[in-house]
Every structure is written in structure tokens, then in C-alpha cells.
Design a protein around this motif. Sequence first.
Motif, mmCIF file in Angstrom:
data_model
loop_
_atom_site.group_PDB
_atom_site.id
_atom_site.type_symbol
_atom_site.label_atom_id
_atom_site.label_comp_id
_atom_site.label_asym_id
_atom_site.label_seq_id
_atom_site.Cartn_x
_atom_site.Cartn_y
_atom_site.Cartn_z
ATOM 1 N N TRP A 1 4.844 -0.535 -10.772
ATOM 2 C CA TRP A 1 3.749 -0.670 -9.816
ATOM 3 C C TRP A 1 2.944 -1.953 -10.052
ATOM 4 N N ARG A 2 3.041 -2.531 -11.252
ATOM 5 C CA ARG A 2 2.254 -3.722 -11.564
ATOM 6 C C ARG A 2 2.738 -4.953 -10.808
ATOM 7 N N ALA A 3 3.976 -4.904 -10.287
ATOM 8 C CA ALA A 3 4.439 -6.024 -9.461
ATOM 9 C C ALA A 3 3.555 -6.176 -8.230
ATOM 10 N N GLY A 4 3.028 -5.050 -7.728
ATOM 11 C CA GLY A 4 2.104 -5.110 -6.597
ATOM 12 C C GLY A 4 0.808 -5.808 -6.945
ATOM 13 N N GLN A 5 0.347 -5.664 -8.193
ATOM 14 C CA GLN A 5 -0.853 -6.371 -8.637
ATOM 15 C C GLN A 5 -0.644 -7.872 -8.582
ATOM 16 N N GLU A 6 0.506 -8.325 -9.090
ATOM 17 C CA GLU A 6 0.796 -9.757 -9.091
ATOM 18 C C GLU A 6 0.926 -10.281 -7.666
ATOM 19 N N LYS A 7 1.612 -9.530 -6.810
ATOM 20 C CA LYS A 7 1.794 -9.958 -5.429
ATOM 21 C C LYS A 7 0.459 -10.021 -4.702
ATOM 22 N N LEU A 8 -0.420 -9.070 -4.959
ATOM 23 C CA LEU A 8 -1.741 -9.062 -4.325
ATOM 24 C C LEU A 8 -2.520 -10.312 -4.707
ATOM 25 N N ARG A 9 -2.503 -10.671 -5.968
ATOM 26 C CA ARG A 9 -3.211 -11.871 -6.400
ATOM 27 C C ARG A 9 -2.648 -13.121 -5.732
ATOM 28 N N GLU A 10 -1.310 -13.202 -5.649
ATOM 29 C CA GLU A 10 -0.680 -14.369 -5.040
ATOM 30 C C GLU A 10 -1.043 -14.487 -3.561
ATOM 31 N N LYS B 1 -0.167 9.465 -13.164
ATOM 32 C CA LYS B 1 -0.838 9.899 -14.389
ATOM 33 C C LYS B 1 -0.315 9.177 -15.623
ATOM 34 N N THR B 2 0.886 8.614 -15.545
ATOM 35 C CA THR B 2 1.455 7.948 -16.716
ATOM 36 C C THR B 2 1.769 6.475 -16.450
ATOM 37 N N ALA B 3 1.292 5.927 -15.331
ATOM 38 C CA ALA B 3 1.540 4.513 -15.038
ATOM 39 C C ALA B 3 0.894 3.655 -16.119
ATOM 40 N N VAL B 4 1.681 2.763 -16.697
ATOM 41 C CA VAL B 4 1.217 1.943 -17.809
ATOM 42 C C VAL B 4 0.464 0.726 -17.275
ATOM 43 N N SER B 5 -0.777 0.561 -17.708
ATOM 44 C CA SER B 5 -1.590 -0.557 -17.234
ATOM 45 C C SER B 5 -1.244 -1.857 -17.953
ATOM 46 N N LEU B 6 -0.973 -1.780 -19.239
ATOM 47 C CA LEU B 6 -0.536 -2.945 -20.012
ATOM 48 C C LEU B 6 0.208 -2.440 -21.233
ATOM 49 N N HIS B 7 1.067 -3.289 -21.773
ATOM 50 C CA HIS B 7 1.825 -2.853 -22.939
ATOM 51 C C HIS B 7 2.238 -4.057 -23.781
ATOM 52 N N ASP C 1 0.839 -1.199 0.000
ATOM 53 C CA ASP C 1 0.000 0.000 0.000
ATOM 54 C C ASP C 1 0.869 1.242 0.000
ATOM 55 N N GLY C 2 1.516 1.488 -1.116
ATOM 56 C CA GLY C 2 2.337 2.681 -1.243
ATOM 57 C C GLY C 2 1.790 3.590 -2.322
ATOM 58 N N ASP C 3 1.604 4.841 -2.012
ATOM 59 C CA ASP C 3 1.075 5.783 -2.998
ATOM 60 C C ASP C 3 2.127 6.097 -4.060
ATOM 61 N N LEU C 4 1.698 6.078 -5.298
ATOM 62 C CA LEU C 4 2.564 6.559 -6.368
ATOM 63 C C LEU C 4 2.526 8.078 -6.379
ATOM 64 N N PRO C 5 3.651 8.731 -6.664
ATOM 65 C CA PRO C 5 3.609 10.188 -6.835
ATOM 66 C C PRO C 5 2.585 10.552 -7.896
ATOM 67 N N GLU C 6 1.934 11.700 -7.728
ATOM 68 C CA GLU C 6 0.853 12.081 -8.630
ATOM 69 C C GLU C 6 1.312 12.115 -10.084
#
Length: 255
Positions: A234-243, A188-194, A179-184
Motif C-alpha cells: 500500500w505504500r506505493a500509493g504514498q509515493e505516487k501521491l507525493r509525485e 490492521k497489519t499494514a507496515v508503515s515502515l521497516h 483510492d482503494g480500501d484495504l481489507p480490514e
Amino acid sequence: MIAGETAEHRGAAPPPYIERFGRLGPTMSVAVGGAAIVAASIWLVLAAHSARLGDGPPALALLLAGIGMVGFGLMRLARGRSKNWIAFAIDADGVYFADCVHPGSEPDGLARRIPWDEINALILFSRRTEFLRGTVECVGIRLNPSVAGSPEDHFARLRQILSRPDIELHVWEQLRELDGDLPEARMKTAVSLHTEVRGWSYRRSRIMEAVRAHAPGVPVIGFTADDYYHLVGWRAGQEKLRELLQDAELRRWGW
């Protein structure tokens, strides 16, 4: 003009922008590799008949190189054929990726089409490769905050889970670390998928023209290779959350 409004909605649909997987490179790889295999085989036979043991190692090296080239070319051709040779496209319906990298809950390599009403920005960037210290170009999508897979959605879901009273303490502690906030500015430019540009290429000017034609409200943003992990880390947190959630659920049922 709002993001997601397309020329089709206004009554005139411009032609789609399509990039296709290349066939010449893989075909040449198969051809050159096949020639190397034939040459190495003849070399090995002649070396065996003449008892020239010194010719064995270089002939084997040539044989292995030829097998590698053929295998590489065949894999690229098979991938292109399985995707109908379309690697990337922009049209009135949205953006199409033939191969996604970490696309949320879906596995790598899965084709995906993202509609314009889910897209906040198209992001062009690159990442450094370990092989020969080169770079590979990437095309990414920044999803709207309300769409599943966006950073805002991820952190909102994480905090909702953290507030549940039935979370085990050691699981809660691991979740809290995520639970760490990304800087604003980075949010705004965090890539969701690529997707990575491998076996095909693109022209930035044509991509910008296509986005302006099909969805004028969607910006096209460019970054350098040094920004890669800031964009997708930041997407590493998504994977860790699912695990963590999967492991906690399995333990709850005694599996």
C-alpha cells in the motif's frame, strides 16, 4: 495496560535490547578479498612473463572477485561505523532503526526512532530476494491510525485532496485510482515502515521479551515471506501521491 506505557513510566526501567552490526563478516571479506587481489596480481605477472595467455582470464576473474569482496566489506564496515554500530534497539523511549526502508517522506537508509505512543504493533516478517532465491528478514512498525504515515492517515489525506475543487481532471483521475480500501484484516497489519536485517541478526524471543518489558500493550506479530507485498504494498500509493501532487504544484507555477 495501554500501548505505549513503559516500565520507565512505572518507575523501573529494564535494560534496552540492542542489536549491533557485525564486524567479523565484513572484516573477513576485506581480508580474503585482499589476499585474492595479491594472489591474482602475482598470477597475472607470472602469466605475462611466461606468455601463458590461458592464465589471463581466470586470474582476472580472481582479481575482480577480490575487488568485489573488499568493496563489499568496506561498505559494510563504513555503514556500521556511521551508525555507531547500532542496527536496531528497543528501549523505554521506543524503537530505533538504523536504516529505514521507505519511511514515509524520508529517504531510504535514514535512521529513525519511533516513540511507543506512535506504535500500534511491531511486525516481524521476511521477503524473498532475487539473488539465489533467498529471503531477508525484516522488522516493521505499524503506526497508530492517528499518526502521519499510517494507512488510515494516508487514505484520509487522499480523500481530502480528491474533494478539492481545484484539482485538475487528469490529476484527479490518477488520484482516484489510488483510492482503494484495504481489507480490514490487512489494514490492521499494514507496515508503515521497516528495516531489513542485513549485517546483523535478531532473536524473536528476545524482541518479544523486550516489548513486553518496555511496552506491554504493543503486540508483536509474525508473517511469512509470502505476505511481504500485502504488508507493505500500500505504500506505493504514498509515493505516487507525493509525485502527483508535486508535479501538479510545479505545473501550477509554470515550472
